[in-house]
Scaffold this motif. Structure first.
Motif, PDB file in Angstrom:
ATOM      1  N   UNK A   1       0.831  -1.214   0.000  1.00  0.00           N
ATOM      2  CA  UNK A   1       0.000   0.000   0.000  1.00  0.00           C
ATOM      3  C   UNK A   1       0.863   1.260   0.000  1.00  0.00           C
ATOM      4  N   UNK A   2       1.943   1.203   0.791  1.00  0.00           N
ATOM      5  CA  UNK A   2       2.867   2.343   0.843  1.00  0.00           C
ATOM      6  C   UNK A   2       4.284   1.807   0.730  1.00  0.00           C
ATOM      7  N   UNK A   3       5.077   2.440  -0.103  1.00  0.00           N
ATOM      8  CA  UNK A   3       6.487   2.128  -0.124  1.00  0.00           C
ATOM      9  C   UNK A   3       7.266   3.433  -0.204  1.00  0.00           C
ATOM     10  N   UNK A   4       8.179   3.574   0.729  1.00  0.00           N
ATOM     11  CA  UNK A   4       9.000   4.777   0.781  1.00  0.00           C
ATOM     12  C   UNK A   4      10.447   4.340   0.647  1.00  0.00           C
ATOM     13  N   UNK A   5      11.174   5.002  -0.219  1.00  0.00           N
ATOM     14  CA  UNK A   5      12.589   4.661  -0.404  1.00  0.00           C
ATOM     15  C   UNK A   5      13.446   5.909  -0.361  1.00  0.00           C
ATOM     16  N   UNK A   6      14.459   5.852   0.491  1.00  0.00           N
ATOM     17  CA  UNK A   6      15.483   6.916   0.548  1.00  0.00           C
ATOM     18  C   UNK A   6      14.856   8.299   0.595  1.00  0.00           C
ATOM     19  N   UNK A   7      13.831   8.435   1.413  1.00  0.00           N
ATOM     20  CA  UNK A   7      13.142   9.719   1.524  1.00  0.00           C
ATOM     21  C   UNK A   7      13.946  10.679   2.402  1.00  0.00           C
ATOM     22  N   UNK A  15      17.971  18.954   8.667  1.00  0.00           N
ATOM     23  CA  UNK A  15      17.708  17.710   7.939  1.00  0.00           C
ATOM     24  C   UNK A  15      16.840  16.818   8.832  1.00  0.00           C
ATOM     25  N   UNK A  16      15.560  16.759   8.529  1.00  0.00           N
ATOM     26  CA  UNK A  16      14.592  16.157   9.458  1.00  0.00           C
ATOM     27  C   UNK A  16      14.353  14.677   9.175  1.00  0.00           C
ATOM     28  N   UNK A  17      14.331  14.296   7.895  1.00  0.00           N
ATOM     29  CA  UNK A  17      14.163  12.878   7.542  1.00  0.00           C
ATOM     30  C   UNK A  17      15.361  12.446   6.715  1.00  0.00           C
ATOM     31  N   UNK A  18      15.990  11.369   7.147  1.00  0.00           N
ATOM     32  CA  UNK A  18      17.263  10.955   6.545  1.00  0.00           C
ATOM     33  C   UNK A  18      17.150   9.546   5.985  1.00  0.00           C
ATOM     34  N   UNK A  19      17.090   9.456   4.675  1.00  0.00           N
ATOM     35  CA  UNK A  19      17.088   8.155   4.004  1.00  0.00           C
ATOM     36  C   UNK A  19      16.080   7.174   4.590  1.00  0.00           C
ATOM     37  N   UNK A  20      14.843   7.628   4.668  1.00  0.00           N
ATOM     38  CA  UNK A  20      13.805   6.779   5.248  1.00  0.00           C
ATOM     39  C   UNK A  20      13.354   5.720   4.237  1.00  0.00           C
ATOM     40  N   UNK A  21      13.382   4.476   4.666  1.00  0.00           N
ATOM     41  CA  UNK A  21      12.822   3.356   3.901  1.00  0.00           C
ATOM     42  C   UNK A  21      11.741   2.714   4.755  1.00  0.00           C
ATOM     43  N   UNK A  22      10.589   2.539   4.165  1.00  0.00           N
ATOM     44  CA  UNK A  22       9.533   1.873   4.933  1.00  0.00           C
ATOM     45  C   UNK A  22       8.526   1.301   3.957  1.00  0.00           C
ATOM     46  N   UNK A  23       7.978   0.132   4.268  1.00  0.00           N
ATOM     47  CA  UNK A  23       6.857  -0.317   3.445  1.00  0.00           C
ATOM     48  C   UNK A  23       5.739  -0.826   4.328  1.00  0.00           C
ATOM     49  N   UNK A  24       4.544  -0.583   3.863  1.00  0.00           N
ATOM     50  CA  UNK A  24       3.339  -0.926   4.605  1.00  0.00           C
ATOM     51  C   UNK A  24       2.451  -1.729   3.675  1.00  0.00           C
ATOM     52  N   UNK A  25       2.123  -2.948   4.102  1.00  0.00           N
ATOM     53  CA  UNK A  25       1.274  -3.788   3.261  1.00  0.00           C
ATOM     54  C   UNK A  25      -0.193  -3.598   3.630  1.00  0.00           C
ATOM     55  N   UNK A  26      -1.056  -4.106   2.766  1.00  0.00           N
ATOM     56  CA  UNK A  26      -2.479  -3.981   3.020  1.00  0.00           C
ATOM     57  C   UNK A  26      -2.833  -4.594   4.374  1.00  0.00           C
ATOM     58  N   UNK A  57      11.595   8.312  -2.911  1.00  0.00           N
ATOM     59  CA  UNK A  57      10.405   7.810  -3.595  1.00  0.00           C
ATOM     60  C   UNK A  57       9.265   7.613  -2.601  1.00  0.00           C
ATOM     61  N   UNK A  58       8.070   8.008  -2.993  1.00  0.00           N
ATOM     62  CA  UNK A  58       6.882   7.628  -2.235  1.00  0.00           C
ATOM     63  C   UNK A  58       5.928   6.932  -3.206  1.00  0.00           C
ATOM     64  N   UNK A  59       5.656   5.660  -2.943  1.00  0.00           N
ATOM     65  CA  UNK A  59       4.770   4.884  -3.806  1.00  0.00           C
ATOM     66  C   UNK A  59       3.502   4.587  -3.009  1.00  0.00           C
ATOM     67  N   UNK A  60       2.372   4.990  -3.554  1.00  0.00           N
ATOM     68  CA  UNK A  60       1.091   4.747  -2.885  1.00  0.00           C
ATOM     69  C   UNK A  60       0.281   3.807  -3.775  1.00  0.00           C
ATOM     70  N   UNK A  61      -0.066   2.664  -3.246  1.00  0.00           N
ATOM     71  CA  UNK A  61      -0.833   1.668  -3.995  1.00  0.00           C
ATOM     72  C   UNK A  61      -0.218   1.400  -5.366  1.00  0.00           C
ATOM     73  N   UNK A  62       1.090   1.213  -5.370  1.00  0.00           N
ATOM     74  CA  UNK A  62       1.771   0.829  -6.587  1.00  0.00           C
ATOM     75  C   UNK A  62       2.106   1.982  -7.518  1.00  0.00           C
TER      76      UNK A  62
END
Ligand code: ADP
Ligand code: MG
Length: 240
Positions: A1-7, A15-26, A57-62
């Protein structure tokens, strides 16, 4: 549902967010924990584009969201958000508050929006408060209206930013119970919270943030009982 890469996200020199990677499935429930100032709210706001990333990258629902070309309002409809403070319209009734966005943003008929809103208010336990103005409600009730209002847009993902932090302690439980019910129904949720009991009980994943980085991610059992990182351990020792 959500995929964040190197945000990455900065406010000026900060510098508030540093290389954030996270993924959230349905149907995942992800609880974000960490000290004040660690970047939790900024991360959440980047997930529904209230803040725009600097890079990554911010990927929402693909769909990889390009913030320059995508219609961000469309994406925000898929990603509902509940804040610490409720921001209900004071001059509208509870029912009107919940109907507002579906009617004026989505263009749904008032009759349909009213029907949906009534159902949602029942669901959050406020079926008897439809015609009341927000000033007559307790903080916990207001927050449950705010949840119903976010759900009225039929989002696929719900973000919560410390939804119980502004509440009197006796009102926290009713809001957490509403959120838990939503989680059990399979809603995909990302929740910033200091309620470690909720995280332990409801989260599939707990994410610990420190100083703009994700330090550790794990299922609650592991993260709370056998954190791998010393920083996580120190944080948990300070809050538990
Ligand atoms: P948390 O939610 O974990 O407490 P925040 O994401 O709110 O952390 O804030 C992280 C850091 O970014 C803090 O130092 C905060 O002061 C700063 N910050 C947040 N929003 C802004 C903004 N709009 N402008 C400048 N600095 C900000
Ligand atoms: Mg915050």
């Amino acid at each position: 549902m959500i995929k964040v890469e190197k945000l990455n996200k900065s406010f000026g020199d900060l510098h508030v967010l540093k290389d954030i990677d996270i993924s959230v499935r349905e149907s995942d429930v992800v609880c974000l924990i960490g000290a004040s100032g660690s970047g939790k709210s900024t991360l959440l706001r980047c997930l529904n584009f209230l803040e725009l990333k600097d890079n990554g990258k911010v990927v929402i629902e693909g769909d990889e969201v390009n913030q320059d070309t995508h219609d961000l309002n469309k994406i925000r409809q898929k990603v509902g958000m509940v804040f610490q403070h409720f921001y209900l319209f004071p001059h509208k009734t509870v029912l009107e508050n919940v109907m507002e966005a579906p009617v004026y943003v989505k263009g749904i008929s008032k009759a349909e929006a009213r029907k949906d809103a009534k159902e949602l208010l029942k669901k959050v336990g406020l079926g008897d408060k439809e015609n009341v103005y927000p000033s007559k409600l307790s903080g916990g009730q207001k927050q449950r209206v705010a949840i119903a209002r976010a759900l009225a847009m039929k989002p696929d993902i719900m973000l919560f930013d410390e939804p119980t932090s502004a509440l009197d302690p006796e009102l926290v439980g009713e809001v957490l119970a509403t959120m838990k019910e939503l989680a059990l129904e399979g809603m995909t949720m990302v929740v910033v919270t200091h309620e470690m009991g909720f995280a332990r009980e409801v989260a599939d994943w707990v994410v610990y943030m420190h100083d703009g980085r994700i330090v550790e991610v794990g299922p609650p059992q592991e993260l709370f009982h056998s954190p791998k990182e010393q920083r996580t351990k120190e944080f948990l020792d300070s809050v538990l």
